[in-house]
Design a protein around this motif. Sequence first.
Motif, mmCIF file in Angstrom:
data_model
loop_
_atom_site.group_PDB
_atom_site.id
_atom_site.type_symbol
_atom_site.label_atom_id
_atom_site.label_comp_id
_atom_site.label_asym_id
_atom_site.label_seq_id
_atom_site.Cartn_x
_atom_site.Cartn_y
_atom_site.Cartn_z
ATOM 1 N N ALA A 1 0.721 -1.121 -0.265
ATOM 2 C CA ALA A 1 -0.135 -0.037 0.048
ATOM 3 C C ALA A 1 0.711 1.283 0.025
ATOM 4 O O ALA A 1 0.575 2.140 -0.767
ATOM 5 C CB ALA A 1 -0.880 -0.005 1.215
ATOM 6 N N GLU A 2 1.998 1.120 0.671
ATOM 7 C CA GLU A 2 2.729 2.305 0.828
ATOM 8 C C GLU A 2 3.597 2.581 -0.338
ATOM 9 O O GLU A 2 3.692 3.859 -1.017
ATOM 10 C CB GLU A 2 3.824 2.186 2.102
ATOM 11 N N MET A 3 3.988 1.421 -1.046
ATOM 12 C CA MET A 3 4.607 1.911 -2.530
ATOM 13 C C MET A 3 3.548 2.299 -3.578
ATOM 14 O O MET A 3 4.063 3.101 -4.165
ATOM 15 C CB MET A 3 5.198 0.234 -2.980
ATOM 16 N N LEU A 4 2.425 1.673 -3.417
ATOM 17 C CA LEU A 4 1.213 1.997 -4.375
ATOM 18 C C LEU A 4 1.056 3.565 -4.323
ATOM 19 O O LEU A 4 1.000 4.439 -5.163
ATOM 20 C CB LEU A 4 0.147 1.422 -4.426
ATOM 21 N N ILE A 5 0.854 4.041 -2.971
ATOM 22 C CA ILE A 5 0.732 5.592 -2.641
ATOM 23 C C ILE A 5 1.648 6.473 -3.067
ATOM 24 O O ILE A 5 1.325 7.520 -3.517
ATOM 25 C CB ILE A 5 -0.184 5.547 -1.293
ATOM 26 N N LEU B 1 -0.602 1.798 -12.228
ATOM 27 C CA LEU B 1 0.074 2.342 -10.961
ATOM 28 C C LEU B 1 0.974 1.215 -10.529
ATOM 29 O O LEU B 1 2.113 1.052 -10.154
ATOM 30 C CB LEU B 1 -0.801 2.642 -9.902
ATOM 31 N N ALA B 2 0.232 -0.148 -10.619
ATOM 32 C CA ALA B 2 1.024 -1.551 -10.173
ATOM 33 C C ALA B 2 2.322 -1.727 -10.998
ATOM 34 O O ALA B 2 3.415 -2.153 -10.638
ATOM 35 C CB ALA B 2 0.203 -2.588 -10.201
ATOM 36 N N LYS C 1 8.709 -4.883 -13.811
ATOM 37 C CA LYS C 1 8.815 -6.260 -14.506
ATOM 38 C C LYS C 1 8.284 -7.574 -13.443
ATOM 39 O O LYS C 1 8.183 -8.594 -13.683
ATOM 40 C CB LYS C 1 9.929 -6.735 -15.002
ATOM 41 N N SER C 2 8.050 -7.198 -12.048
ATOM 42 C CA SER C 2 7.942 -8.300 -11.354
ATOM 43 C C SER C 2 6.428 -8.534 -11.245
ATOM 44 O O SER C 2 5.812 -9.284 -10.520
ATOM 45 C CB SER C 2 8.325 -7.787 -9.865
ATOM 46 N N GLU C 3 5.507 -7.734 -11.969
ATOM 47 C CA GLU C 3 4.246 -7.584 -11.959
ATOM 48 C C GLU C 3 3.799 -9.134 -12.873
ATOM 49 O O GLU C 3 4.560 -9.370 -13.538
ATOM 50 C CB GLU C 3 3.547 -6.507 -12.950
ATOM 51 N N ASP C 4 2.925 -9.687 -12.034
ATOM 52 C CA ASP C 4 2.549 -11.155 -12.786
ATOM 53 C C ASP C 4 1.356 -11.023 -13.016
ATOM 54 O O ASP C 4 0.156 -10.787 -12.034
ATOM 55 C CB ASP C 4 2.966 -12.253 -11.323
ATOM 56 N N LEU C 5 0.935 -11.517 -14.288
ATOM 57 C CA LEU C 5 -0.440 -11.643 -14.787
ATOM 58 C C LEU C 5 -0.930 -13.115 -14.506
ATOM 59 O O LEU C 5 -0.124 -13.968 -15.392
ATOM 60 C CB LEU C 5 -0.780 -11.041 -15.985
ATOM 61 N N GLN C 6 -1.912 -13.375 -14.144
ATOM 62 C CA GLN C 6 -2.708 -14.736 -13.999
ATOM 63 C C GLN C 6 -3.903 -14.590 -14.678
ATOM 64 O O GLN C 6 -4.662 -13.907 -14.418
ATOM 65 C CB GLN C 6 -2.462 -15.286 -12.565
ATOM 66 N N ASP C 7 -3.990 -15.910 -15.265
ATOM 67 C CA ASP C 7 -5.626 -16.199 -15.732
ATOM 68 C C ASP C 7 -6.412 -16.621 -14.625
ATOM 69 O O ASP C 7 -5.940 -17.213 -13.861
ATOM 70 C CB ASP C 7 -5.833 -17.242 -16.948
#
Length: 200
Positions: free
Chosen positions: A17-21, A187-188, A194-200
Amino acid sequence: MHLKVGNGPGLSRAVIAEMLIKNFEKLPDIDQKLFMYGPLYLGGNAGLAGLIANSLYRRTLNVQAARFASNLPMAVLPFLTTCALYNAAVSQPLLTGELNCPTCSLLRGALVGVVGGGLYPMLLALPLNFGLASRYSTAPLPEKGAMLRYCVDISRPVFNKMRAVFLLQAFFGTYLGSRHFQSYTTLAHITFGKSEDLQD
C-alpha cells in the motif's frame, strides 16, 4: 484476467500500500484526476437522484410544505454516503493492493452506484415525506398493520419512474470501477515493474 501484485511473499499489505500510494503522482494526470474526483461525480449523481426521489414522493403524498428543509438532506446525504461507499469499496482497496480483480472492481462500482445512488435516496425520501404528510395531513394515512403495504404501494410508481436513474448509476459506477482498475494496473506496473505477474 487476475492481477497479482508484489515481489513475492516477503511484501506485506502495508508495504505494498505504501509503495502504491508513493507512486500515485507518477500516474498520468487524467488518471489521477479521475481517481480523486470520479467518486464525487458519482456522489453528485446520487444527490440528484435524492432530489428526484424527494420530488416524486412529495407529489405522491401531496406535500407542499418544507420544500427546502426536505431537499437539503436529500441532496447532501446521498452525495456523502455514495462517495464514502465508493472510496471504501473500490478506491481504497485498489490503492492498498487489496482489490486486484477487474470484475470485482466493476461489480463493486455498479453496486455502489445502484445502492448509494438509487436505493438509498428512495429509502431516505420515503420516511421523510411520510412524516411530512402525517404532520400536515396532506394524504390519507394507513391503518395500523397496513403500513408496509401502504409504503410498497406508494413506492411502486416512484420506483418505476426512477428506473432510468438506477440504470444510469449502475452504468456510471461500472465505468468508474473499470477506469479505476485500469489506473490501478498502470500504477502497479509503475511500482513493481517487471515483477508484475498476470494470471488467468
